[in-house]
Design a protein around this motif. Structure first.
Motif, PDB file in Angstrom:
ATOM      1  N   ILE A  30      86.421  20.905  34.064  1.00  0.00           N
ATOM      2  CA  ILE A  30      87.236  20.936  35.279  1.00  0.00           C
ATOM      3  C   ILE A  30      87.673  19.529  35.642  1.00  0.00           C
ATOM      4  O   ILE A  30      88.811  19.288  36.052  1.00  0.00           O
ATOM      5  N   ALA A  31      86.760  18.578  35.491  1.00  0.00           N
ATOM      6  CA  ALA A  31      87.021  17.169  35.791  1.00  0.00           C
ATOM      7  C   ALA A  31      85.917  16.345  35.143  1.00  0.00           C
ATOM      8  O   ALA A  31      84.958  16.885  34.572  1.00  0.00           O
ATOM      9  N   TRP A  32      86.082  15.034  35.250  1.00  0.00           N
ATOM     10  CA  TRP A  32      85.081  14.095  34.749  1.00  0.00           C
ATOM     11  C   TRP A  32      84.681  13.171  35.894  1.00  0.00           C
ATOM     12  O   TRP A  32      85.536  12.723  36.662  1.00  0.00           O
ATOM     13  N   VAL A  33      83.382  12.863  36.013  1.00  0.00           N
ATOM     14  CA  VAL A  33      82.907  11.993  37.083  1.00  0.00           C
ATOM     15  C   VAL A  33      82.245  10.762  36.490  1.00  0.00           C
ATOM     16  O   VAL A  33      81.994  10.688  35.280  1.00  0.00           O
ATOM     17  N   ASP A  34      81.946   9.801  37.369  1.00  0.00           N
ATOM     18  CA  ASP A  34      81.481   8.499  36.886  1.00  0.00           C
ATOM     19  C   ASP A  34      79.976   8.297  37.001  1.00  0.00           C
ATOM     20  O   ASP A  34      79.479   7.216  36.682  1.00  0.00           O
ATOM     21  N   ASP A  35      79.237   9.302  37.453  1.00  0.00           N
ATOM     22  CA  ASP A  35      77.816   9.087  37.710  1.00  0.00           C
ATOM     23  C   ASP A  35      77.026  10.346  37.356  1.00  0.00           C
ATOM     24  O   ASP A  35      77.140  11.375  38.033  1.00  0.00           O
ATOM     25  N   PRO A  36      76.198  10.279  36.296  1.00  0.00           N
ATOM     26  CA  PRO A  36      75.429  11.464  35.901  1.00  0.00           C
ATOM     27  C   PRO A  36      74.365  11.854  36.924  1.00  0.00           C
ATOM     28  O   PRO A  36      73.986  13.030  37.005  1.00  0.00           O
ATOM     29  N   VAL A  37      73.897  10.885  37.709  1.00  0.00           N
ATOM     30  CA  VAL A  37      72.892  11.193  38.730  1.00  0.00           C
ATOM     31  C   VAL A  37      73.525  12.029  39.843  1.00  0.00           C
ATOM     32  O   VAL A  37      72.975  13.047  40.271  1.00  0.00           O
ATOM     33  N   GLU A  38      74.692  11.608  40.314  1.00  0.00           N
ATOM     34  CA  GLU A  38      75.385  12.374  41.350  1.00  0.00           C
ATOM     35  C   GLU A  38      75.794  13.754  40.827  1.00  0.00           C
ATOM     36  O   GLU A  38      75.790  14.743  41.574  1.00  0.00           O
ATOM     37  N   LEU A  39      76.133  13.835  39.540  1.00  0.00           N
ATOM     38  CA  LEU A  39      76.479  15.127  38.944  1.00  0.00           C
ATOM     39  C   LEU A  39      75.276  16.062  38.950  1.00  0.00           C
ATOM     40  O   LEU A  39      75.403  17.255  39.243  1.00  0.00           O
ATOM     41  N   PHE A  40      74.105  15.530  38.651  1.00  0.00           N
ATOM     42  CA  PHE A  40      72.889  16.347  38.675  1.00  0.00           C
ATOM     43  C   PHE A  40      72.654  16.899  40.082  1.00  0.00           C
ATOM     44  O   PHE A  40      72.348  18.087  40.251  1.00  0.00           O
ATOM     45  N   PHE A  41      72.810  16.044  41.090  1.00  0.00           N
ATOM     46  CA  PHE A  41      72.574  16.500  42.454  1.00  0.00           C
ATOM     47  C   PHE A  41      73.698  17.413  42.951  1.00  0.00           C
ATOM     48  O   PHE A  41      73.464  18.259  43.817  1.00  0.00           O
ATOM     49  N   TRP A  93      65.509   5.447  41.522  1.00  0.00           N
ATOM     50  CA  TRP A  93      64.573   5.297  40.406  1.00  0.00           C
ATOM     51  C   TRP A  93      65.277   5.560  39.082  1.00  0.00           C
ATOM     52  O   TRP A  93      65.071   4.823  38.104  1.00  0.00           O
ATOM     53  N   VAL A  94      66.118   6.587  39.012  1.00  0.00           N
ATOM     54  CA  VAL A  94      66.839   6.898  37.775  1.00  0.00           C
ATOM     55  C   VAL A  94      67.747   5.740  37.387  1.00  0.00           C
ATOM     56  O   VAL A  94      67.852   5.369  36.206  1.00  0.00           O
ATOM     57  N   ARG A  95      68.405   5.132  38.364  1.00  0.00           N
ATOM     58  CA  ARG A  95      69.332   4.026  38.057  1.00  0.00           C
ATOM     59  C   ARG A  95      68.589   2.754  37.649  1.00  0.00           C
ATOM     60  O   ARG A  95      69.097   1.982  36.843  1.00  0.00           O
ATOM     61  N   ARG A  96      67.390   2.562  38.194  1.00  0.00           N
ATOM     62  CA  ARG A  96      66.598   1.391  37.793  1.00  0.00           C
ATOM     63  C   ARG A  96      65.958   1.573  36.424  1.00  0.00           C
ATOM     64  O   ARG A  96      65.576   0.601  35.778  1.00  0.00           O
ATOM     65  N   ASN A  97      65.798   2.825  36.019  1.00  0.00           N
ATOM     66  CA  ASN A  97      65.148   3.145  34.740  1.00  0.00           C
ATOM     67  C   ASN A  97      66.083   4.024  33.917  1.00  0.00           C
ATOM     68  O   ASN A  97      65.859   5.236  33.792  1.00  0.00           O
ATOM     69  N   PRO A  98      67.145   3.446  33.361  1.00  0.00           N
ATOM     70  CA  PRO A  98      68.208   4.269  32.765  1.00  0.00           C
ATOM     71  C   PRO A  98      67.747   5.187  31.632  1.00  0.00           C
ATOM     72  O   PRO A  98      68.182   6.334  31.564  1.00  0.00           O
ATOM     73  N   VAL A  99      66.883   4.723  30.755  1.00  0.00           N
ATOM     74  CA  VAL A  99      66.450   5.570  29.638  1.00  0.00           C
ATOM     75  C   VAL A  99      65.509   6.655  30.128  1.00  0.00           C
ATOM     76  O   VAL A  99      65.723   7.857  29.893  1.00  0.00           O
ATOM     77  N   ALA A 100      64.447   6.248  30.825  1.00  0.00           N
ATOM     78  CA  ALA A 100      63.510   7.230  31.371  1.00  0.00           C
ATOM     79  C   ALA A 100      64.207   8.122  32.394  1.00  0.00           C
ATOM     80  O   ALA A 100      63.890   9.310  32.521  1.00  0.00           O
ATOM     81  N   GLY A 101      65.175   7.547  33.114  1.00  0.00           N
ATOM     82  CA  GLY A 101      65.898   8.315  34.123  1.00  0.00           C
ATOM     83  C   GLY A 101      66.730   9.427  33.517  1.00  0.00           C
ATOM     84  O   GLY A 101      66.766  10.552  34.036  1.00  0.00           O
ATOM     85  N   GLN A 102      67.410   9.125  32.421  1.00  0.00           N
ATOM     86  CA  GLN A 102      68.202  10.167  31.770  1.00  0.00           C
ATOM     87  C   GLN A 102      67.314  11.279  31.219  1.00  0.00           C
ATOM     88  O   GLN A 102      67.679  12.459  31.266  1.00  0.00           O
TER      89      GLN A 102
END
Length: 330
Positions: free
Chosen positions: A134-145, A200-209
């Protein structure tokens, strides 16, 4: 108060004098919200009350004359949380900035239950070449929420907005990433909020993903931009919901469209008549409810802080209320 039990569920028919703060609420506002969805109720008892609702000048008297408050308990303590309509930055086209897709629901995901889990959808290529973005966004964390909330808006570079509504899920059970961080010992329960998790996800990008892949549940969307921007997003009844008057419930216990009296304790106690116009994958149980806080970042902060005890009573048509009780209790 009259009580009755069936299996593990207990029903108590209350008096309005049992409801803390009942006389002080804005019943007219609650009646307006009730009218917005009651015409969609198919049950004869509810439809007759909906017809009467348009002719009653005194909203408080309407509820007191035709409904009885029912406390439904299944053994679990009351818990109130909040939800909101998030706003994300995005584009209709993929770019180096906008790399994370918001998907429409694949037809086979509606019939194959459960469908692929989140990890396969995000990393396994099962959505490639389908044309379902439908669209593309710039933040996977915001997409999850966004998926947790079930609806939202995407702000495009040119100033236009895409509005999204819930289309369905892959059929897997939702697992809380906040509870997972508590289980790991990263945070204690009282520390966890949406903002804490995002940071926390943004501070820990690998573990966060990897954390974002903890829940196998995945939500798909549909575009609902025909809904006027001044109205709330569409709820489970496919009607716009109302800030601080709509509550999401478990429809196994609370009929969608029913008025619900809220007694939320904790910080900032809330006593208010709301309407059960929505559901949520994490909203399970007779005394579980999610309060809609509105649209945008401020609403998101307020909703994210809410995790309080309390109780809720469902306002049922009089004959329905007493029908819930065994004959010996009447």
């Amino acid at each position: 108060m009259i009580s009755g039990a069936a299996a593990e569920v207990r029903y108590s028919v209350m008096e309005y004098s049992d409801l803390d703060g009942w006389d002080s609420d804005d019943h007219a506002q609650a009646l307006s919200v009730f009218r917005s969805t009651c015409q969609d109720l198919n049950d004869p008892d509810w439809r007759s009350l909906c017809a009467v609702a348009g002719d009653i000048p005194d909203a408080k008297s309407f509820f007191e004359l035709f409904f009885r408050p029912v406390l439904i308990e299944d053994g679990a303590p009351g818990l109130f949380t909040g939800y909101f309509e998030p706003e994300l930055d995005g584009s209709k086209r993929r770019s180096s900035r906008y790399r994370y897709p918001v998907y429409a629901m694949p037809p086979e995901a509606r019939v194959s239950r459960p469908w692929f889990p989140r990890r396969d959808i995000v990393q396994g290529g099962v959505m490639n070449g389908r044309g379902l973005e439908i669209a593309w966004v710039d933040d996977p964390v915001e997409l999850f929420f966004l998926q947790i909330q079930g609806s939202g808006r995407i702000k495009l570079p040119g100033g236009q907005t895409i509005r999204l509504g819930y289309s369905g899920s892959n059929g897997h059970e939702y697992r809380s990433i906040g509870q997972e961080l508590v289980r790991r010992g990263t945070f204690s329960p009282h520390q966890v909020s949406a903002d804490v998790i995002k940071n926390w996800v943004r501070r820990n990008p690998v573990a966060g993903q990897n954390l974002l892949l903890h829940s196998p549940s995945y939500v798909f969307f549909r575009e609902v931009s025909e809904v006027p921007s001044e109205l709330g997003p569409l709820g489970a009844m496919n009607r716009s919901i109302t800030t601080m008057r709509t509550v999401a419930v478990d429809p196994a216990f609370v009929p969608l469209g029913a008025p619900v009296w809220i007694e939320k304790d904790g910080k900032g106690p809330l006593r208010r008549l709301m309407v059960a116009q929505d559901t949520g994958s994490a909203i399970k149980g007779a005394q579980r409810a999610d309060v809609f806080f509105g649209t945008g970042d401020r609403a998101g902060r307020e909703a994210g802080r809410l995790r309080d005890p309390g109780r809720l009573m469902v306002l049922m048509p009089i004959q329905r209320a007493y029908a819930l009780l065994p004959e010996s209790a009447i």
